[in-house]
Design a protein around this motif. Structure first.
Motif, PDB file in Angstrom:
ATOM      1  N   GLU A   2      35.462  47.028  46.257  1.00 51.76           N
ATOM      2  CA  GLU A   2      34.957  45.660  46.223  1.00 51.76           C
ATOM      3  C   GLU A   2      34.544  45.171  47.612  1.00 51.76           C
ATOM      4  O   GLU A   2      33.571  44.429  47.748  1.00 51.76           O
ATOM      5  CB  GLU A   2      35.999  44.711  45.635  1.00 51.76           C
ATOM      6  CG  GLU A   2      35.490  43.287  45.524  1.00 51.76           C
ATOM      7  CD  GLU A   2      36.268  42.431  44.540  1.00 51.76           C
ATOM      8  OE1 GLU A   2      36.238  41.197  44.693  1.00 51.76           O
ATOM      9  OE2 GLU A   2      36.902  42.993  43.621  1.00 51.76           O
ATOM     10  N   LEU A   3      35.249  45.610  48.632  1.00 51.83           N
ATOM     11  CA  LEU A   3      34.933  45.173  49.988  1.00 51.83           C
ATOM     12  C   LEU A   3      33.590  45.708  50.468  1.00 51.83           C
ATOM     13  O   LEU A   3      32.844  45.014  51.142  1.00 51.83           O
ATOM     14  CB  LEU A   3      36.018  45.662  50.965  1.00 51.83           C
ATOM     15  CG  LEU A   3      37.340  44.912  50.993  1.00 51.83           C
ATOM     16  CD1 LEU A   3      38.322  45.661  51.886  1.00 51.83           C
ATOM     17  CD2 LEU A   3      37.155  43.492  51.504  1.00 51.83           C
ATOM     18  N   LYS A   7      45.368  40.972  44.300  1.00 46.85           N
ATOM     19  CA  LYS A   7      44.647  40.932  43.023  1.00 46.85           C
ATOM     20  C   LYS A   7      44.783  42.249  42.260  1.00 46.85           C
ATOM     21  O   LYS A   7      45.158  42.275  41.082  1.00 46.85           O
ATOM     22  CB  LYS A   7      43.177  40.628  43.293  1.00 46.85           C
ATOM     23  CG  LYS A   7      42.251  40.784  42.088  1.00 46.85           C
ATOM     24  CD  LYS A   7      40.793  40.583  42.503  1.00 46.85           C
ATOM     25  CE  LYS A   7      39.830  40.922  41.375  1.00 46.85           C
ATOM     26  NZ  LYS A   7      38.411  40.754  41.803  1.00 46.85           N
ATOM     27  N   ASN A  14      37.554  42.546  56.283  1.00 49.01           N
ATOM     28  CA  ASN A  14      38.330  41.690  57.190  1.00 49.01           C
ATOM     29  C   ASN A  14      39.730  41.556  56.613  1.00 49.01           C
ATOM     30  O   ASN A  14      39.940  41.707  55.405  1.00 49.01           O
ATOM     31  CB  ASN A  14      37.669  40.320  57.396  1.00 49.01           C
ATOM     32  CG  ASN A  14      37.596  39.504  56.119  1.00 49.01           C
ATOM     33  OD1 ASN A  14      38.609  39.015  55.622  1.00 49.01           O
ATOM     34  ND2 ASN A  14      36.378  39.354  55.565  1.00 49.01           N
ATOM     35  N   LYS A  56      41.821  39.159  55.989  1.00 48.44           N
ATOM     36  CA  LYS A  56      42.113  38.147  54.974  1.00 48.44           C
ATOM     37  C   LYS A  56      41.678  38.626  53.597  1.00 48.44           C
ATOM     38  O   LYS A  56      42.415  38.483  52.608  1.00 48.44           O
ATOM     39  CB  LYS A  56      41.406  36.842  55.343  1.00 48.44           C
ATOM     40  CG  LYS A  56      41.903  35.632  54.577  1.00 48.44           C
ATOM     41  CD  LYS A  56      41.345  34.353  55.163  1.00 48.44           C
ATOM     42  CE  LYS A  56      41.933  33.142  54.435  1.00 48.44           C
ATOM     43  NZ  LYS A  56      41.424  31.867  55.002  1.00 48.44           N
ATOM     44  N   ARG A  57      40.496  39.195  53.507  1.00 47.04           N
ATOM     45  CA  ARG A  57      39.994  39.696  52.216  1.00 47.04           C
ATOM     46  C   ARG A  57      40.814  40.887  51.743  1.00 47.04           C
ATOM     47  O   ARG A  57      41.076  41.043  50.547  1.00 47.04           O
ATOM     48  CB  ARG A  57      38.522  40.088  52.327  1.00 47.04           C
ATOM     49  CG  ARG A  57      37.569  38.920  52.398  1.00 47.04           C
ATOM     50  CD  ARG A  57      36.170  39.337  51.997  1.00 47.04           C
ATOM     51  NE  ARG A  57      36.081  39.582  50.571  1.00 47.04           N
ATOM     52  CZ  ARG A  57      35.200  40.414  50.010  1.00 47.04           C
ATOM     53  NH1 ARG A  57      34.356  41.090  50.766  1.00 47.04           N
ATOM     54  NH2 ARG A  57      35.157  40.570  48.706  1.00 47.04           N
ATOM     55  N   VAL A  58      41.210  41.753  52.663  1.00 49.08           N
ATOM     56  CA  VAL A  58      42.029  42.909  52.295  1.00 49.08           C
ATOM     57  C   VAL A  58      43.324  42.448  51.639  1.00 49.08           C
ATOM     58  O   VAL A  58      43.712  42.924  50.569  1.00 49.08           O
ATOM     59  CB  VAL A  58      42.328  43.781  53.526  1.00 49.08           C
ATOM     60  CG1 VAL A  58      43.420  44.804  53.208  1.00 49.08           C
ATOM     61  CG2 VAL A  58      41.072  44.512  53.991  1.00 49.08           C
ATOM     62  N   ASP A  59      44.014  41.489  52.255  1.00 52.56           N
ATOM     63  CA  ASP A  59      45.277  40.986  51.709  1.00 52.56           C
ATOM     64  C   ASP A  59      45.071  40.351  50.338  1.00 52.56           C
ATOM     65  O   ASP A  59      45.866  40.554  49.413  1.00 52.56           O
ATOM     66  CB  ASP A  59      45.894  39.960  52.662  1.00 52.56           C
ATOM     67  CG  ASP A  59      46.385  40.589  53.963  1.00 52.56           C
ATOM     68  OD1 ASP A  59      46.578  41.827  53.979  1.00 52.56           O
ATOM     69  OD2 ASP A  59      46.559  39.859  54.952  1.00 52.56           O
ATOM     70  N   SER A  60      43.991  39.574  50.199  1.00 55.63           N
ATOM     71  CA  SER A  60      43.709  38.896  48.929  1.00 55.63           C
ATOM     72  C   SER A  60      43.431  39.901  47.818  1.00 55.63           C
ATOM     73  O   SER A  60      43.945  39.768  46.693  1.00 55.63           O
ATOM     74  CB  SER A  60      42.519  37.957  49.110  1.00 55.63           C
ATOM     75  OG  SER A  60      42.143  37.383  47.871  1.00 55.63           O
ATOM     76  N   LEU A  61      42.627  40.909  48.122  1.00 56.24           N
ATOM     77  CA  LEU A  61      42.279  41.897  47.102  1.00 56.24           C
ATOM     78  C   LEU A  61      43.449  42.823  46.779  1.00 56.24           C
ATOM     79  O   LEU A  61      43.600  43.259  45.633  1.00 56.24           O
ATOM     80  CB  LEU A  61      41.064  42.703  47.558  1.00 56.24           C
ATOM     81  CG  LEU A  61      39.741  41.920  47.606  1.00 56.24           C
ATOM     82  CD1 LEU A  61      38.637  42.761  48.215  1.00 56.24           C
ATOM     83  CD2 LEU A  61      39.345  41.465  46.207  1.00 56.24           C
ATOM     84  N   VAL A  78      40.315  48.119  46.210  1.00 61.52           N
ATOM     85  CA  VAL A  78      40.045  47.133  47.261  1.00 61.52           C
ATOM     86  C   VAL A  78      38.814  47.530  48.063  1.00 61.52           C
ATOM     87  O   VAL A  78      37.908  46.724  48.287  1.00 61.52           O
ATOM     88  CB  VAL A  78      41.271  46.994  48.188  1.00 61.52           C
ATOM     89  CG1 VAL A  78      40.930  46.123  49.401  1.00 61.52           C
ATOM     90  CG2 VAL A  78      42.453  46.399  47.433  1.00 61.52           C
ATOM     91  N   ASP A 107      32.050  44.954  54.104  1.00 60.93           N
ATOM     92  CA  ASP A 107      32.493  43.630  54.564  1.00 60.93           C
ATOM     93  C   ASP A 107      34.020  43.595  54.621  1.00 60.93           C
ATOM     94  O   ASP A 107      34.685  43.037  53.750  1.00 60.93           O
ATOM     95  CB  ASP A 107      31.956  42.550  53.625  1.00 60.93           C
ATOM     96  CG  ASP A 107      32.368  41.153  54.068  1.00 60.93           C
ATOM     97  OD1 ASP A 107      32.698  40.978  55.255  1.00 60.93           O
ATOM     98  OD2 ASP A 107      32.379  40.241  53.218  1.00 60.93           O
TER      99      ASP A 107
END
Length: 208
Positions: free
Chosen positions: A67-68, A83, A73, A75-80, A64, A71
């Motif tokens: 890829e982050l 994934k 945040n 929302k992106r942390v939860d999504s990744l 995670v 950047d």
């Protein structure tokens, strides 16, 4: 007074226990340090016929964070996490005399060519993950970056599905067939409890 001291000792003991079992880390460096301590159950080493093998579990949050980048945040942390959390990732590294394998065979053009081909295209048939009942888990992908002598080890990332039935096992086994280095088959027994409760990164501490 004695009772007061006993309470203090108990509180200090609880604080010590919590800190020792903490599974959330504020930096990647701290998480990697935790992974590299063998008693924690995430890394294993073997040396066979002069070849040093290291197998390290790579937790979801390291993928995670990769890829982050910067950047970060929530929302992106939860999504990744969703994934990457569907898979198991293992770093397999091999070296001879503290050199990557290709460096140690560079003097023999035929062996060098065979080993390049094996590492780049043939590891799917050489690396096997299976349960105690010998049920095989298919290798979904592996990533082998050529380092051209810039590293002291040959490393690759192995990717497997995190199947529900698989994670109910006590352990799994990962074996590497001989890839022309006269090691025979090398097998690692991987306990699953540490993987079920894998360490995480504290992304809240990294938010801008």
């Amino acid at each position: 007074m004695r009772k007061y001291k006993q309470h203090i000792i108990l509180i200090l003991g609880l604080i010590s226990f919590i800190s020792c079992t903490q599974k959330s880390f504020d930096t990647e460096e701290a998480l990697w340090a935790h992974l590299k301590e063998e008693p924690n159950g995430y890394v294993q080493h073997k040396t066979i016929n002069g070849i040093d093998f290291t197998l390290t579990y790579r937790p979801t949050d390291l993928l995670v964070k990769q890829e982050l980048g910067k950047d970060i945040n929530e929302k992106r942390v939860d999504s990744l996490r969703e994934k990457y959390g569907e898979y198991l990732y293992f770093n397999l590294s091999m070296s001879r005399n503290n050199q990557e394998l290709l460096s140690s065979t560079a003097h023999d053009r035929n062996r060098f060519g065979l080993l390049v081909n094996q590492l780049a295209f043939g590891m799917t048939n050489k690396v096997h993950l299976y349960t105690p009942k010998r049920d095989t888990i298919a290798l979904l992908d592996y990533i082998y970056p050529r380092m051209y002598g810039m590293s002291n080890r040959t490393s690759m990332l192995l990717v497997y599905p995190k199947e529900e039935q698989l994670m109910k096992q006590d352990h799994i086994n990962l074996s590497i067939e001989d890839i022309g280095l006269f090691t025979g088959e090398v097998t690692f027994k991987i306990p699953l409890d540490p993987l079920k409760d894998e360490p995480k990164l504290n992304f809240n501490k990294m938010l801008p």
